[in-house]
Design a protein around this motif. Structure first.
Motif, short mmCIF file in Angstrom:
data_model
loop_
_atom_site.label_atom_id
_atom_site.label_comp_id
_atom_site.label_asym_id
_atom_site.label_seq_id
_atom_site.Cartn_x
_atom_site.Cartn_y
_atom_site.Cartn_z
N GLU A 82 0.84 -0.92 8.60
CA GLU A 82 -0.57 -0.50 8.13
C GLU A 82 -1.09 0.75 8.08
N VAL A 83 -0.74 1.29 9.37
CA VAL A 83 -1.42 2.73 9.29
C VAL A 83 -0.66 3.61 8.64
N ALA A 84 0.75 3.58 8.51
CA ALA A 84 1.60 4.16 7.67
C ALA A 84 1.19 4.25 6.21
N ARG A 85 0.82 2.94 5.87
CA ARG A 85 0.65 2.64 4.36
C ARG A 85 -0.70 3.47 4.20
N ASN A 86 -1.61 3.48 4.82
CA ASN A 86 -2.78 4.13 4.80
C ASN A 86 -2.53 5.83 4.52
N ILE A 87 -1.66 6.26 5.42
CA ILE A 87 -1.33 7.63 5.28
C ILE A 87 -0.74 7.84 3.80
N THR A 88 0.09 6.92 3.20
CA THR A 88 0.81 7.19 1.81
C THR A 88 -0.46 7.07 0.93
N SER A 89 -1.20 6.16 1.11
CA SER A 89 -2.24 5.69 0.11
C SER A 89 -3.48 6.68 -0.03
N TYR A 90 -3.86 7.27 1.18
CA TYR A 90 -5.06 8.03 1.08
C TYR A 90 -4.70 9.54 1.32
N ALA A 91 -3.68 9.82 2.30
CA ALA A 91 -3.86 11.11 2.68
C ALA A 91 -2.42 11.77 2.02
N GLY A 92 -1.55 10.96 1.45
CA GLY A 92 -0.40 11.60 0.76
C GLY A 92 0.87 11.88 1.71
N ARG A 93 0.31 12.51 2.93
CA ARG A 93 1.54 12.84 3.90
C ARG A 93 0.93 12.97 5.18
N GLY A 94 1.72 12.61 6.30
CA GLY A 94 1.35 12.69 7.48
C GLY A 94 2.36 12.22 8.60
#
Length: 136
Positions: free
Chosen positions: A45-57
């Motif tokens: 869930e938290v990794a998916r939020n990175i790809t969805s909203y931040a692009g990278r992390g």
């Protein structure tokens, strides 16, 4: 045992790599299959939020001392747009994207502790942890 794993999150396949890293470490630490699955799901869930909203992390999975006890700690960091209203983002059903709004509140429910720090234009840091079983 690998105790500190960092997975850079740049594309959807990286979500799977982060999930696997958490799954492996949790298994090695003696978590029950149910807990291993919950940890892996929260990481997704938290990794998916990175790809969805931040692009990278990045997602770091490690074992650390928290509140005087050993915990499996997951730290997800990005330098994305940040979350305007953290309290609202933790409500079931609230989403600024196309999702169901279950990611962050779901991850919070799956883990023993969950903290989130976010600043607009500076990114987001989520730290969540699950207590290592006493028998480990």
């Amino acid at each position: 045992m690998a105790c500190d794993i960092v997975v850079n999150i740049d594309k959807p396949d990286d979500i799977v790599a982060a999930r696997k890293a958490g799954h492996q470490l949790a298994s090695e630490l003696g978590f029950s299959l149910t807990d291993v699955t919950m940890i892996a799901t929260a990481i997704s869930e938290v990794a998916r939020n990175i790809t969805s909203y931040a692009g990278r992390g990045a997602v770091r999975v490690t074992v650390a001392d928290r509140e005087g006890r050993q915990a499996l700690v997951v730290r997800a960091e990005d330098e994305g747009p940040g979350i305007a209203d953290v309290e609202r983002a933790l409500e079931d059903g609230y989403s600024t994207g196309r999702g169901l709004g279950l990611g962050l509140p779901g991850a919070r429910r799956l883990m023993d502790r969950f903290t989130i720090e976010s600043a607009l234009g500076k990114g987001t840091v989520i730290e969540m942890w699950k207590w290592v079983p006493a028998r480990a």
